[in-house]
Design a protein around this motif. Structure first.
Motif, short mmCIF file in Angstrom:
data_model
loop_
_atom_site.label_atom_id
_atom_site.label_comp_id
_atom_site.label_asym_id
_atom_site.label_seq_id
_atom_site.Cartn_x
_atom_site.Cartn_y
_atom_site.Cartn_z
N ALA A 173 0.85 -1.20 0.00
CA ALA A 173 0.00 0.00 0.00
C ALA A 173 0.88 1.25 0.00
CB ALA A 173 -0.92 -0.01 1.22
N LEU A 174 1.90 1.24 0.85
CA LEU A 174 2.82 2.39 0.91
C LEU A 174 3.52 2.57 -0.43
CD1 LEU A 174 4.44 1.76 4.43
CD2 LEU A 174 2.84 3.59 3.80
N LEU A 175 3.94 1.46 -1.02
CA LEU A 175 4.63 1.53 -2.30
C LEU A 175 3.70 2.07 -3.38
CD1 LEU A 175 7.19 0.87 -3.98
CD2 LEU A 175 6.29 -1.45 -4.27
N GLY A 176 2.48 1.58 -3.37
CA GLY A 176 1.50 2.04 -4.36
C GLY A 176 1.28 3.55 -4.30
N ASP A 177 1.33 4.10 -3.07
CA ASP A 177 1.13 5.54 -2.90
C ASP A 177 2.23 6.36 -3.57
OD1 ASP A 177 -1.13 5.01 -1.47
OD2 ASP A 177 -0.21 5.32 0.50
N LEU A 178 3.40 5.75 -3.77
CA LEU A 178 4.53 6.47 -4.37
C LEU A 178 4.57 6.33 -5.89
CD1 LEU A 178 7.38 5.54 -1.84
CD2 LEU A 178 5.84 7.51 -1.80
N LEU A 179 3.63 5.55 -6.43
CA LEU A 179 3.66 5.25 -7.86
C LEU A 179 2.41 5.78 -8.54
CD1 LEU A 179 4.89 1.55 -7.57
CD2 LEU A 179 6.29 3.55 -8.08
N PRO A 180 2.47 6.00 -9.83
CA PRO A 180 1.27 6.46 -10.53
C PRO A 180 0.19 5.39 -10.53
CG PRO A 180 3.06 6.01 -12.09
CD PRO A 180 3.63 5.86 -10.72
N PRO A 181 -1.08 5.78 -10.60
CA PRO A 181 -2.14 4.77 -10.65
C PRO A 181 -2.03 3.97 -11.95
CG PRO A 181 -3.03 6.98 -11.03
CD PRO A 181 -1.58 7.15 -10.70
N ALA A 182 -2.55 2.77 -11.91
CA ALA A 182 -2.43 1.91 -13.09
C ALA A 182 -3.56 0.90 -13.09
CB ALA A 182 -1.10 1.18 -13.10
N THR A 183 -3.89 0.44 -14.25
CA THR A 183 -4.88 -0.62 -14.38
C THR A 183 -4.14 -1.93 -14.65
OG1 THR A 183 -6.39 0.97 -15.34
CG2 THR A 183 -6.94 -1.36 -15.60
N THR A 184 -4.46 -2.89 -13.84
CA THR A 184 -3.78 -4.18 -13.96
C THR A 184 -4.34 -4.97 -15.13
OG1 THR A 184 -3.75 -4.15 -11.57
CG2 THR A 184 -3.15 -6.22 -12.64
N GLY A 185 -3.44 -5.53 -15.89
CA GLY A 185 -3.90 -6.49 -16.90
C GLY A 185 -4.32 -7.78 -16.22
N THR A 186 -5.32 -8.41 -16.75
CA THR A 186 -5.78 -9.67 -16.16
C THR A 186 -5.91 -10.73 -17.24
OG1 THR A 186 -8.07 -9.00 -16.45
CG2 THR A 186 -7.08 -8.53 -14.31
N ALA A 187 -6.02 -11.96 -16.77
CA ALA A 187 -6.13 -13.08 -17.71
C ALA A 187 -7.47 -13.02 -18.42
CB ALA A 187 -6.00 -14.39 -16.96
N THR A 188 -7.43 -13.25 -19.71
CA THR A 188 -8.64 -13.27 -20.53
C THR A 188 -9.38 -14.58 -20.33
OG1 THR A 188 -7.33 -12.09 -22.15
CG2 THR A 188 -9.45 -12.97 -22.90
N PRO A 189 -10.70 -14.53 -20.18
CA PRO A 189 -11.43 -15.80 -20.08
C PRO A 189 -11.29 -16.59 -21.37
CG PRO A 189 -12.84 -13.90 -19.56
CD PRO A 189 -11.58 -13.36 -20.14
N THR A 190 -10.75 -17.74 -21.28
CA THR A 190 -10.61 -18.58 -22.46
C THR A 190 -10.41 -20.01 -22.01
OG1 THR A 190 -9.26 -19.08 -24.41
CG2 THR A 190 -8.13 -18.10 -22.56
N ARG A 191 -11.00 -20.91 -22.74
CA ARG A 191 -10.83 -22.33 -22.41
C ARG A 191 -10.42 -23.07 -23.66
NH1 ARG A 191 -13.10 -24.47 -17.74
NH2 ARG A 191 -14.84 -23.41 -16.73
N PRO A 192 -9.55 -24.06 -23.51
CA PRO A 192 -9.24 -24.89 -24.67
C PRO A 192 -10.43 -25.78 -25.03
CG PRO A 192 -8.15 -25.74 -22.71
CD PRO A 192 -8.83 -24.46 -22.30
N GLU A 193 -10.45 -26.23 -26.27
CA GLU A 193 -11.44 -27.23 -26.68
C GLU A 193 -11.13 -28.55 -25.99
OE1 GLU A 193 -14.20 -27.03 -28.76
OE2 GLU A 193 -13.78 -24.90 -28.37
N PRO A 194 -12.15 -29.32 -25.63
CA PRO A 194 -11.88 -30.64 -25.05
C PRO A 194 -11.04 -31.48 -26.02
CG PRO A 194 -14.21 -30.09 -24.90
CD PRO A 194 -13.59 -29.05 -25.75
N PRO A 195 -10.13 -32.27 -25.48
CA PRO A 195 -9.21 -33.02 -26.35
C PRO A 195 -9.85 -34.28 -26.90
CG PRO A 195 -8.79 -33.57 -24.08
CD PRO A 195 -9.90 -32.55 -24.07
N SER A 196 -9.19 -34.80 -27.91
CA SER A 196 -9.57 -36.11 -28.42
C SER A 196 -8.29 -36.88 -28.70
CB SER A 196 -10.41 -35.97 -29.69
OG SER A 196 -9.66 -35.30 -30.67
N GLY A 197 -8.44 -38.16 -28.98
CA GLY A 197 -7.28 -38.97 -29.35
C GLY A 197 -6.48 -39.41 -28.15
#
Lengths: 525, 525
Positions: free
Chosen positions: A309-333
């Motif tokens: 929190a203290l460190l964040g106060d010394l830095l510019p605000p920012a928007t965090t990148g997050t993981a995109t919702p995505t799922r692999p197709e079910p496998p076969s074989g």
């Protein structure tokens, strides 16, 4: 009130709700005391390594300690390996070990051994009760010690006569010490590093890879362009769609070195300086490259949230990148480690707790699940195999509202297999996948790295790394302990079985027959 | 030659023929060295407690050490409980524990722990190799230490860099120290006691319950009218038709006290003064009655054979009484601990090695087998359950010419169940009988002795001592590890299955469903 009753009442008063237990004769009064305290759940385990691993899983997911109940030195001995993992995970855990009555110790009876020496190897706090009058305060102190940041194994040794003698009373809870505050100068220095424009990475670890700290750390990285890494084996990594993306350091030192190459600064947040898991001839133990300065913002025992929190106060605000919702197709074989991972990624439920002891067969899991709905990922923090099945039991008891997926290598599964019985006994919603490659594949790999000689010359390698003669049948093993089980040999099979297991409450096991990633191809289906 | 090769060559030169192994990365050069030494058999175990228990069984039956090969602190931790039993048994055993390379230890890598503290709790000898030049001599010293009377756990810690570095050479065998001689005065004093006409018993223990010492002890008893007793849990008791009859001290202190009542003298021969296995409120720990003097002819580490020879010279010649050849009729009807014992007595083959971890269900075994053809009886010397299945593996490897009968309680079996896989892997001639009462019956008994409260009040007792929810299926569990298995629910079934298992080579398992001797009757077939 006898000592045992005071222990149980104090545990209860201090918020402990579950005891993972393998008692013996010297702990009989503790069982009797539990009998009088219906609010403390006593969970039977068929081996102490199950009890300690379950207590680790509970502590990681509940954020507060469960207790164990172990029988003398040999009971503690059987639980040590998973206590080692708990110690490395920074898990809050109250480790109760019964001992002979004090006047009996002089006789060196058959079960006598040096409990304190053993317990010292895994305990952040260790005390031996000496009198009923002290036992309430001792127990409250143990719980407070267990809750000391980030979490500790607090071992309390209870002689049988202290348990059975009157004159005890419960003690009220004791506040755990507050985490070590981080100096303002440290925060300022790290902020300067982050603003320097030089190649910098944050290395998150311990309690900084989930919850508030994870999000705060990700904001710091986003605000400064620093890379966001975490230690190789996090105790509880929160991840998935909508959460920050954190890159785990690799297990093999050459991989980890490649990840860290070019860095001028590495900032530790709840983590320790990264070192090679094992030593290799001629290779350095430290992983950070020459010329990279290592800075500690906050060690695992520090007030990490406050420091961030203290460190964040010394830095510019920012928007965090997050993981995109995505799922692999079910496998076969063909079913392989890769297709198992694909199926897990395609089906992992929202809020799942993933226990990962898949070892070499699990190589593809992190990538395949990166965009799955948010979940927690629990890993083999201390490297002592045999953690997964017990950890899953404890995690499921801590969070009955969430499904548990336990991804388990066959060699590791055999260490504490009887945890499956506890899965069945307690009706836990755990889907166990045994990745059965019928091999200690990691040793096949390490042998070739360390001592390459032609395979054909070696009877020891052939005999010691091979689990296919005879082939372990995990379906029978699971059914033998009351857990419904199936076997999958294709991607389609496995996907269908996984979907069924996840849809039904209670424990399930799927034996996933996969080829070994290293070593000779021994499996002939 | 590197350090690992010197270790292996020295073990071989010192007569070690078998290594029970669970190696990891830090032991890879030892595996490579074993690969180059075909005369050392590397036996894979799926858990370190199996490796150490098997080494114990091997040492008890071979009279010389096998080696273990364990991976760092957690591997040692998993093997500690059976090393505890080996220590109590006085078994010769070379316990090899790999460690991180010496320069790597400073980094406190995830698997780092205090190996020496753990090892110290079970080792009669402990050394850490520090340089390749010393490793040959260190290994020879370890074997000599293991062979120090009566036998010791000798732990040698091998850092990975000592294993992989050149500059080592094998060392020749070192003679084990000779057993401590017994003073002439001691022998004379004991002879006087034995001639006093006062009520006297010999208490045999350690190495005095088989071989020459057993026979010499029995002659002393016959010559003087002294009673012939042995300790409660002998490491290797030779018994059966044509052999001296020795009365084992009881497990429960009130029983043992009744056996010793009226004695004026107790002469210890390879045994220590008898003490209560556990403490009970208000009961003394020593078992010998007030007014009984305890004399030590020879402690476990003394030259027992010589002491008994000297003592015999001072006494009149005598003919030893021996057990009469007799077998019970095969049982019929309900299967119980008693009928299982009857069947075992009716069929036990000549030269069998009996591994007894039957606990409460085994109450009737000693009487039912007293007149069976001569055999060895191996018991739970250290009280740490989970010994039987591994011990059987080691005993079978030490004596492939003899059948092994492993009588195993269900609760104890679950501790080290994966030993069954080693039975199958090595094709060992072991017939395992699991006495499945689906209960920790010994704890039901001890609860009532120690903390009697009405059963109906107690959730903990109900949950912690009960193995019937779900019921363990040992047939499936054994088949899952490659061991042929059947289930018996009547005396006739069991007798037929036991006869078949004994007649066929290789491992077999029979689940014998028996009612629990203590506690509620939970089993509903």
């Amino acid at each position: 009130m006898n000592g045992a009753e005071a222990v149980v009442a104090t545990l209860r008063a201090c918020g402990v709700e579950v005891v993972f237990a393998n008692p013996g004769t010297s702990e009989m009064h503790l069982v009797a005391a539990l009998d009088r305290e219906p609010a403390l759940r006593a969970v039977p385990c068929l081996f102490e390594g199950v009890a300690t691993g379950a207590a680790d899983g509970y502590g990681r997911m509940a954020g507060r300690p469960a207790a164990t109940l172990l029988h003398l030195g040999p009971g503690l001995a059987n639980g040590l390996a998973n206590l080692h993992n708990a110690r490395r995970a920074g898990t809050p855990l109250v480790n109760l070990v019964g001992d002979h009555a004090i006047p009996h110790k002089q006789f060196d009876a058959p079960l006598e051994s040096d409990i304190d020496a053993m317990a010292g190897t895994v305990s952040g706090w260790l005390r031996r009760c000496t009198a009923p009058a002290a036992v309430g305060a001792d127990t409250a102190a143990a719980v407070a010690a267990a809750r000391t940041a980030p979490g500790r194994v607090a071992t309390l040794v209870l002689p049988a006569d202290v348990s059975w003698s009157p004159g005890a009373s419960p003690a009220p809870p004791v506040a755990a010490p507050t985490p070590t505050p981080v100096a303002d100068d440290t925060v300022t220095d790290v902020a300067a590093v982050l603003r320097s424009g030089e190649a910098t990475a944050l290395l998150l670890g311990g309690p900084a890879v989930h919850g508030t700290s994870l999000r705060a750390g990700a904001r710091v990285a986003a605000a400064t362009g620093a890379r966001l890494l975490c230690e190789t084996f996090p105790a509880r990594l929160e991840r998935g769609a909508g959460l920050p993306v954190v890159e785990r350091l690799g297990y093999l030192p050459e991989g980890a070195r490649a990840q860290l190459q070019g860095l001028r600064h590495l900032v530790l947040i709840g983590a320790r300086e990264p070192v090679s898991f094992f030593a290799y001839p001629g290779q350095p133990g430290r992983l950070a490259p020459d010329g990279c300065r290592v800075h500690t913002l906050a060690g695992p025992d520090a007030d990490i949230e406050d420091a961030l929190a203290l460190l964040g106060d010394l830095l510019p605000p920012a928007t965090t990148g997050t993981a995109t919702p995505t799922r692999p197709e079910p496998p076969s074989g063909e079913l392989t480690g890769e297709t198992v991972a694909t199926a897990v990624g395609s089906l992992l439920p929202e809020g799942a707790i993933v226990v990962d002891e898949a070892n070499t067969s699990g190589l593809w899991l992190p990538a395949a699940t990166a965009g799955a709905p948010r979940h927690d990922w629990l890993t083999l923090t201390g490297g002592a195999i045999g953690q997964g099945l017990p950890l899953a039991a404890g995690a499921a008891l801590a969070r009955p509202d969430r499904p548990v997926v336990c991804l388990e290598a066959d060699g590791s599964a055999m260490y504490t297999l009887s945890a499956l019985w506890t899965h069945a006994r307690e009706g836990l919603d755990i889907t166990t996948v045994v990745l059965a490659n019928h091999s200690y594949a990691v040793l096949e790999m390490e042998y070739d790295r360390l001592a390459p000689i032609p395979l054909t010359t070696g009877h020891a390698r052939r005999d010691l790394f091979d689990l296919s003669r005879p082939r372990l049948d995990f379906v029978r093993l699971a059914l033998g302990m009351g857990v419904p089980a199936t076997r999958a040999t294709t991607g389609e099979d496995f996907t269908a079985q996984l979907a069924t297991a996840l849809a039904e409450p209670g424990p399930h096991l799927i034996e996933a027959r996969v080829p070994a990633l290293f070593g000779p191809q021994r499996l002939v289906s």
